[in-house]
Write a protein that holds these residues in place. Structure first.
Motif, PDB file in Angstrom:
ATOM      1  N   UNK B   1       0.853  -1.197   0.000  1.00  9.47           N
ATOM      2  CA  UNK B   1       0.000   0.000   0.000  1.00  9.47           C
ATOM      3  C   UNK B   1       0.882   1.238   0.000  1.00  9.47           C
ATOM      4  N   UNK B   2       0.484   2.255  -0.784  1.00 13.37           N
ATOM      5  CA  UNK B   2       1.322   3.453  -0.895  1.00 13.37           C
ATOM      6  C   UNK B   2       1.200   4.304   0.371  1.00 13.37           C
ATOM      7  N   UNK B   3       2.190   5.161   0.613  1.00 13.30           N
ATOM      8  CA  UNK B   3       2.154   5.962   1.841  1.00 13.30           C
ATOM      9  C   UNK B   3       1.080   7.047   1.793  1.00 13.30           C
ATOM     10  N   UNK B   4       0.746   7.551   2.967  1.00 11.54           N
ATOM     11  CA  UNK B   4      -0.165   8.689   3.074  1.00 11.54           C
ATOM     12  C   UNK B   4       0.681   9.945   2.808  1.00 11.54           C
ATOM     13  N   UNK B   5       0.269  10.743   1.811  1.00 16.74           N
ATOM     14  CA  UNK B   5       1.102  11.886   1.408  1.00 16.74           C
ATOM     15  C   UNK B   5       0.407  13.199   1.736  1.00 16.74           C
ATOM     16  N   UNK B   6       1.147  14.103   2.371  1.00 13.80           N
ATOM     17  CA  UNK B   6       0.662  15.453   2.654  1.00 13.80           C
ATOM     18  C   UNK B   6       1.565  16.425   1.906  1.00 13.80           C
ATOM     19  N   UNK B   7       0.981  17.183   0.980  1.00 15.75           N
ATOM     20  CA  UNK B   7       1.794  18.129   0.221  1.00 15.75           C
ATOM     21  C   UNK B   7       1.426  19.550   0.633  1.00 15.75           C
ATOM     22  N   UNK B   8       2.393  20.317   1.053  1.00 10.06           N
ATOM     23  CA  UNK B   8       2.151  21.684   1.526  1.00 10.06           C
ATOM     24  C   UNK B   8       1.680  22.535   0.347  1.00 10.06           C
ATOM     25  N   UNK B   9       0.546  23.242   0.551  1.00 12.94           N
ATOM     26  CA  UNK B   9       0.003  24.052  -0.551  1.00 12.94           C
ATOM     27  C   UNK B   9       0.849  25.302  -0.771  1.00 12.94           C
ATOM     28  N   UNK B  21       0.078  14.637  13.516  1.00 15.06           N
ATOM     29  CA  UNK B  21       0.247  13.811  12.305  1.00 15.06           C
ATOM     30  C   UNK B  21       1.215  12.663  12.572  1.00 15.06           C
ATOM     31  N   UNK B  22       0.766  11.703  13.356  1.00 16.41           N
ATOM     32  CA  UNK B  22       1.596  10.546  13.683  1.00 16.41           C
ATOM     33  C   UNK B  22       0.920   9.286  13.171  1.00 16.41           C
ATOM     34  N   UNK B  23       1.693   8.287  12.753  1.00 17.35           N
ATOM     35  CA  UNK B  23       1.092   7.049  12.236  1.00 17.35           C
ATOM     36  C   UNK B  23       0.035   6.482  13.166  1.00 17.35           C
ATOM     37  N   UNK B  24       0.307   6.383  14.468  1.00 18.32           N
ATOM     38  CA  UNK B  24      -0.665   5.708  15.337  1.00 18.32           C
ATOM     39  C   UNK B  24      -1.888   6.583  15.602  1.00 18.32           C
ATOM     40  N   UNK B  25      -1.771   7.905  15.407  1.00 20.03           N
ATOM     41  CA  UNK B  25      -2.937   8.776  15.592  1.00 20.03           C
ATOM     42  C   UNK B  25      -3.810   8.828  14.330  1.00 20.03           C
ATOM     43  N   UNK B  26      -3.189   8.628  13.164  1.00 18.62           N
ATOM     44  CA  UNK B  26      -3.955   8.698  11.912  1.00 18.62           C
ATOM     45  C   UNK B  26      -4.530   7.349  11.496  1.00 18.62           C
ATOM     46  N   UNK B  27      -4.054   6.278  12.105  1.00 19.48           N
ATOM     47  CA  UNK B  27      -4.505   4.941  11.713  1.00 19.48           C
ATOM     48  C   UNK B  27      -6.019   4.835  11.879  1.00 19.48           C
ATOM     49  N   UNK B  28      -6.691   4.375  10.848  1.00 19.06           N
ATOM     50  CA  UNK B  28      -8.129   4.156  10.920  1.00 19.06           C
ATOM     51  C   UNK B  28      -8.977   5.389  10.682  1.00 19.06           C
ATOM     52  N   UNK B  50      -6.651  22.856   5.090  1.00 18.75           N
ATOM     53  CA  UNK B  50      -6.292  24.201   4.622  1.00 18.75           C
ATOM     54  C   UNK B  50      -4.860  24.248   4.098  1.00 18.75           C
ATOM     55  N   UNK B  51      -3.982  23.520   4.763  1.00 18.81           N
ATOM     56  CA  UNK B  51      -2.547  23.696   4.543  1.00 18.81           C
ATOM     57  C   UNK B  51      -1.946  22.684   3.578  1.00 18.81           C
ATOM     58  N   UNK B  52      -2.531  21.476   3.590  1.00 16.44           N
ATOM     59  CA  UNK B  52      -1.928  20.390   2.807  1.00 16.44           C
ATOM     60  C   UNK B  52      -2.936  19.794   1.834  1.00 16.44           C
ATOM     61  N   UNK B  53      -2.396  19.307   0.702  1.00 19.20           N
ATOM     62  CA  UNK B  53      -3.168  18.444  -0.162  1.00 19.20           C
ATOM     63  C   UNK B  53      -2.956  17.028   0.337  1.00 19.20           C
ATOM     64  N   UNK B  54      -4.030  16.329   0.625  1.00 20.72           N
ATOM     65  CA  UNK B  54      -3.910  14.998   1.241  1.00 20.72           C
ATOM     66  C   UNK B  54      -4.154  13.907   0.211  1.00 20.72           C
ATOM     67  N   UNK B  55      -3.230  12.980   0.143  1.00 23.48           N
ATOM     68  CA  UNK B  55      -3.488  11.780  -0.662  1.00 23.48           C
ATOM     69  C   UNK B  55      -3.480  10.591   0.296  1.00 23.48           C
ATOM     70  N   UNK B  59      -1.425   4.794   6.692  1.00 19.25           N
ATOM     71  CA  UNK B  59      -1.051   5.798   7.694  1.00 19.25           C
ATOM     72  C   UNK B  59       0.218   5.413   8.447  1.00 19.25           C
ATOM     73  N   UNK B  60       0.639   4.141   8.337  1.00 19.84           N
ATOM     74  CA  UNK B  60       1.886   3.744   8.997  1.00 19.84           C
ATOM     75  C   UNK B  60       3.085   4.379   8.314  1.00 19.84           C
ATOM     76  N   UNK B  61       2.871   4.846   7.065  1.00 20.73           N
ATOM     77  CA  UNK B  61       3.966   5.513   6.341  1.00 20.73           C
ATOM     78  C   UNK B  61       3.453   6.872   5.879  1.00 20.73           C
ATOM     79  N   UNK B  62       3.928   7.903   6.560  1.00 24.61           N
ATOM     80  CA  UNK B  62       3.476   9.252   6.237  1.00 24.61           C
ATOM     81  C   UNK B  62       4.600   9.972   5.500  1.00 24.61           C
ATOM     82  N   UNK B  63       4.211  10.676   4.435  1.00 23.18           N
ATOM     83  CA  UNK B  63       5.192  11.414   3.662  1.00 23.18           C
ATOM     84  C   UNK B  63       4.730  12.864   3.628  1.00 23.18           C
TER      85      UNK B  63
END
Lengths: 302, 271
Positions: B1-9, B21-28, B50-55, B59-63
């Motif tokens: 599975x691909x990582x969860x990506x946050x891109x700063x706008x 924004x931690x893996x164990x807090x975003x899981x699920x 507001x700040x990030x574009x979320x893909x 969630x165990x791998x955040x980019x």
């Protein structure tokens, strides 16, 4: 009780009876193979039988530099005792007197056991306040300043309660020479088996014992049924063609290891044949009531 | 599975607290839930959306992409998983981290890995002051885990360190390993003045010397110790060069004699 003859050698229809023991292992390294082995030989020197030595110990195998924690040549030593407390006492005394003292040595855990025994944690006080603990990942080491630099010793090593002591083979030859040749072949084969040791001198014992004695307070005495000079005087176990008997005693970290070692020893004896080696092979037991581990010779034949 | 990506706008107009924004807090959590998380540090609200574009992804791998030096507290007290940041970050990256892996593919501000307990923090460029160090009032700095800085580190790296390993491949500022309680600090390039200032125990390795060692460190001669082989093998996976630097005989200084004096500084004999 004789059941079968294999390659001209009589194999008794009997079994070796062995007991549960506590065991641990350490890895000893040094600047050269010679000094790693020297430290191990000193540590395991007076460790043939728990009856008189408190522990049974021996070298399991030599370790090339790639397989040791510090990248130097080493050996793995196995140590067996009847209780955890005695094993701890023996480990501390033997590593403290024989490994700490040996030039250039270092000592590491040789077993991941269910419980831990104190290794460097017990020896650190030799440092008189100058000892340094170093934790690297999950491992903790003690560094003790000594006269040739530092003695590095892992804080703990593992303990296993699955160990087995007392696997054995009774090797009977026409003469002392042929019995010894067969015993040497068996000892060499057993030395190559991992996780076992044969704690007696060179892996061989000539003074096999029976339980008890005519004398009060003596817990073990000579196994008269197998002494060739008493053949006519006692209820002997020997045939007319047996002139000498030697025994190999095997301790292993697991029952499977002991079984593998007995199998390897038996195979080596059969390979040598009855002319140059043994004419008969037996095993020692106490009727099967004392030890939980039974190794039947007929199950171990190649 | 691909990582969860946050891109700063775009560059944020306030400092941000990225500690949610931690893996164990975003899981699920769903994308909508994550986008509602508040990151502001002023009275002006600012959410992830507001700040990030979320893909969405694992969630165990955040980019985090397009990072900025106003992004503070990335990986704060993270316990597991992996966070990779493409670019620079602000203060306190990986502070109180307990496990997992945090990789900053840029520079980090002050207090990176501050009072860290476990896990691995890697900074590909420079780290600010107080690397691994405690906040004012805290008695203990780093307590475990490993930090690797590929570039330079500021002043007081490994301040009050208690356990764990820090490797700095570039030059290091003044007072490296100040007040160390124990642990290991390996500096490959030259360190600033007074490394090991008031250290009690612990090990500092100066691969290329320093700009002035305190006279309260006592020369104990050149040695090739077995313990250094163990340390070399241990740090080699973090930094191959650091592993190699520990293979040569090193000069040992004991100190800081102004305090307990059970620490040690090893210096390469070529420097």
């Amino acid at each position: 009780m004789r059941a079968l003859t294999v390659k001209g050698i009589r194999i008794d229809d009997t079994f070796a009876e062995a007991f549960g023991m506590r065991a641990t292992a350490v890895i000893i390294t040094a600047d050269s193979v010679r000094w790693a082995r020297q430290a191990a030989l000193s540590m395991t020197g007076f460790a043939t039988s728990v009856i008189g030595c408190g522990a049974e110990a021996g070298i399991d195998r030599a370790l090339p530099p790639k397989e040791t924690p510090d990248g130097r040549p080493g050996v793995r030593v196995l140590l067996f005792a009847v209780s955890t407390a005695e094993l701890q006492k023996q480990l501390q005394a033997r590593v403290g007197q024989c490994v700490l003292t040996s030039p250039g040595s270092a000592c590491y855990a040789g077993l991941d056991g269910e419980e831990a025994l104190r290794l460097g944690n017990a020896l650190r006080y030799f440092g008189d306040g100058w000892q340094i603990a170093k934790r690297l990942g999950s491992k903790r080491y003690w560094r003790l300043p000594v006269m040739d630099g530092e003695f590095v010793c892992e804080a703990t090593t593992g303990l296993t309660k699955q160990a087995v002591g007392g696997g054995n083979l009774l090797i009977m030859g026409r003469s002392v020479h042929t019995a010894l040749a067969a015993a040497e072949a068996a000892a060499a084969a057993i030395a190559a088996v991992p996780d076992v040791i044969a704690p007696f001198p060179g892996g061989i014992v000539r003074s096999g014992s029976k339980v008890g004695s005519k004398y009060k307070g003596v817990i073990a005495s000579t196994n008269d049924a197998y002494c060739p000079t008493l053949r006519g005087a006692v209820k002997t176990a020997l045939d007319d063609d047996v002139g000498a008997v030697l025994e190999i005693v095997i301790d292993g970290l697991t029952s499977d290891a002991v079984e593998a070692a007995m199998r390897a020893g038996l195979a080596a004896i059969l390979r040598l044949g009855p002319k140059r080696g043994a004419v008969r092979v037996g095993a020692g037991n106490y009727g099967g009531k004392l030890g939980p581990h039974h190794y039947h010779l007929r199950d171990l034949l190649p | 599975m691909s990582p969860l990506v946050l891109t700063l706008r775009q560059a944020p107009d306030q400092r941000l607290d990225l500690s949610p924004l931690l893996p164990h807090l975003l899981a699920g959590r769903t994308a909508a839930e994550i986008e509602k998380l508040a990151l502001q540090t002023t009275r002006t609200p600012a959410t992830v959306g507001d700040l990030f574009r979320l893909r969405m992804g694992d969630a165990a791998r955040i980019r985090i992409e397009g990072a900025h030096e106003r992004l503070d507290r990335i990986g704060h007290a993270m316990t597991d998983g992996e966070i990779v940041v493409e670019g620079d970050v602000g203060a306190q990256a990986g502070r109180l981290m307990r496990g997992g892996s945090l990789v900053i593919r840029g520079s980090a501000g002050p207090w990176a890995g501050s009072a860290m307990v476990g896990g691995r923090l890697e900074i590909l460029r420079d780290a600010g002051d107080h690397l691994g160090g405690p906040f004012a009032g805290e008695t203990v700095g780093m307590r475990g885990g490993a930090i690797v800085v590929r570039g330079r580190a500021g002043s007081r790296a490994a301040d009050r360190m208690r356990r764990g390993t820090i490797v700095v491949e570039g030059p290091c500022g003044p007072y490296a390993g100040s007040r160390m309680i124990a642990g290991t600090l390996v500096l490959l390039r030259r360190a600033g003045p007074l490394p090991g200032y008031l250290m009690k125990r612990g090990t500092i390795v100066l691969g290329a010397g320093c700009d002035g060692l305190s006279p309260t460190f006592i020369d104990c001669g050149v040695h090739a110790l077995v313990a250094m082989r163990l340390l070399s093998d241990f740090v080699a996976p973090l930094s191959r060069r650091a592993g190699a630097s520990l293979r040569a005989p090193l000069r040992r200084y004991a100190g800081d004699m102004a305090v307990l004096g059970k620490g040690e500084i090893f210096v390469g004999t070529g420097s």
